[in-house]
Design an enzyme around this catalytic site. Sequence first.
Site, PDB file in Angstrom:
ATOM      1  N   LYS A 265       5.496  -6.044  -1.744  1.00  0.00           N
ATOM      2  CA  LYS A 265       6.939  -5.893  -1.600  1.00  0.00           C
ATOM      3  C   LYS A 265       7.354  -5.583  -0.165  1.00  0.00           C
ATOM      4  CE  LYS A 265      11.022  -4.706  -3.874  1.00  0.00           C
ATOM      5  NZ  LYS A 265      11.399  -6.078  -4.163  1.00  0.00           N
TER       6      LYS A 265
ATOM      7  N   CYS B  58       0.799  -1.213   0.000  1.00  0.00           N
ATOM      8  CA  CYS B  58       0.000   0.000   0.000  1.00  0.00           C
ATOM      9  C   CYS B  58       0.839   1.273   0.000  1.00  0.00           C
ATOM     10  CB  CYS B  58      -0.992   0.025   1.148  1.00  0.00           C
ATOM     11  SG  CYS B  58      -0.278  -0.332   2.728  1.00  0.00           S
TER      12      CYS B  58
HETATM   13  N1  GLU Z   1      -6.835  -1.379   6.613  1.00  0.00           N
HETATM   14  C1  GLU Z   1      -7.153  -0.497   5.535  1.00  0.00           C
HETATM   15  C2  GLU Z   1      -8.124  -1.136   4.554  1.00  0.00           C
HETATM   16  O1  GLU Z   1      -8.327  -2.318   4.546  1.00  0.00           O
HETATM   17  C3  GLU Z   1      -5.938   0.049   4.839  1.00  0.00           C
HETATM   18  C4  GLU Z   1      -5.186  -0.971   4.066  1.00  0.00           C
HETATM   19  C5  GLU Z   1      -3.942  -0.394   3.422  1.00  0.00           C
HETATM   20  O2  GLU Z   1      -2.958  -0.192   4.160  1.00  0.00           O
HETATM   21  O3  GLU Z   1      -3.934  -0.164   2.223  1.00  0.00           O
HETATM   22  O4  GLU Z   1      -8.712  -0.477   3.775  1.00  0.00           O
END
Ligand code: GLU
Length: 589
Positions: free
Chosen positions: A584, A2
């Site tokens: 990654k 992310c």
């Molecule tokens: N926990 C959040 C979600 O599921 C963020 C995930 C992320 O770090 O992209 O949307």
Amino acid sequence: MCGIFGYAGEKRDAREAVLEGLQRLEYRGYDSWGVGVVSDDSISVDKHVGLVGKDAGTLPKSHIGIGHTRWATHGKVTNENAHPHYASDKSFALAHNGIVENVAALKSSLQKDGYAFISETDTEVIVRLIERRRRTAKSLAEAIRLSFKELEGRNTIIVLARDGEIIAARNGSPLVLGIGAKSEIYLSSDVFSCAPHVKSILVLDNGEMVTVCDGEISLVNILTGKSIKPVYEKNLLKDVSVSKGSYDHYMLKEINEAPFVIRQVVKESDAKYRALARAIKKARRVYTIGSGTAGAAAAQMAFYLRLYGGIEAKELIGAEAYEYKSLIGKGDILIAPSQSGETADVLEVLELAHTRKATIASFVNMPGSMMTRLSDHKFMANAGPEICVMSTKIFVSQIAWGYLVAKAVEGKLAEGKRNLKKVATEVEKLLADKKFIREVKDHAERLAHKEHLYLLGKGQNLQIVREGMVKIIEGSYVHAHAIPAGDLKHYAITLMAPDVSVVTTISNDEVCASVLNAVHEVRARGASVFGIAPQMNENFDDFLAVPDTGETSAILNVIPLQLLAYYMAVALDHNVDKPRNIAKSVTVK
Ligand code: GLU
């Protein structure tokens, strides 16, 4: 895993700046993405499942925006769950990296207060918390700070306000602020994504929050609310290239950078290696630690420390160090090779070790990482960005570094550097040898259609075949299994039969005969063996010749295995640079 991005500045169209940033963050892994921009005092958001788009769709032109690549942890991969998430009155929109560990308690308290939820994400809980705080807090920034304090777990957020303010807070995955020409301001999960545009950078620490408003930057401590003086560093990565060049895939380009990364390891000053060697020698206990491929590198380093350094080093896997947590303490040293320097599982152990006053050493590729900050002995791989999700060149640089540290402990640093220079040259020749590459490719095309593959290794080649197994599994999704050659007869021999394929890498060392013995046993059961070794053996059905580089031969042997995995993935027509389901830098637990 992310990514977060933000842009504020007159110079560029925020839509393009954010999209470009998200594309440069793609390598971290994601399943959906979104962009939010401000124009005429209102926020517009565009969200999608799948790959980051080439244009910003319906968004209006703007100079202030944020973006996000999501790796879903809470809730399905849908447009609705993608970020940024709006406040109910659209006065702000928020994107988030991480996991809110106390999501259930926070959600039920918000629901009791009448807050409704649209998405399935834990992220929306943060949005609603801010809305609740906003009713009494003196500013949006203060509402964000107080809400952020209520979150448990590793979380980093970015908030875009209707009035053009961007506020970002870090207590988990990385957050970097970059300053470009004409007071442009960038915010991102890594330096590489904004490097070409920024002159200086500010790496936020955990527990810090930054507000960007009309070109002004203010930094505060989240716990106390007190302001902090930002410390900017020069951006040394301005000219770093993230292009594939003439290669079909980043993976192949990065395998070809092995000679360069080994030479980078050699370039580091003798004084730094010697200082770390002294710390290792006087340590009560020596641990190396990593996850995934870096875990194999940590194990290889521990092997070198035992063999050449005469040190009883123990390798740990980041997420499997549970029982060691009570043992680690003052006088111990923990050594972590890591691409990102942000791997949550490893960081957790290092943070604990740090509070217990253990010494920490790290070898990291990404500048400004948490691991580097925690370290008493900070080494950088300086290997350039590794874009393919599968690590290849960084593994090579990690084991080359591990070898050199062990040679420094042995008191033979100069010899170690000479050996590494030699192996860099040999790897270079190998990679330029068209016949060699064609042979690897032919073998890969043959092995790609096997259901199972076994790899045999021992001594310096044990972690190498393990890493070969990791690469094959990651890239081709073929079931691979690395077997310590000496353990074969204790269990895996039952699997050896006609049609079974075994790959082995062998060096001219003390354990060579015993590996060949295992090869013999495999052959006797009808399985066929592909040997990667300095010389042919009568028990190899197929053979790939590699030069004998002595102590560093394991560093060379991993190259044909990486190439084998690469060409297997290509033969199967897989998404080589982005294998399914893996990310990654794994910044959540
Ligand atoms: N926990 C959040 C979600 O599921 C963020 C995930 C992320 O770090 O992209 O949307």
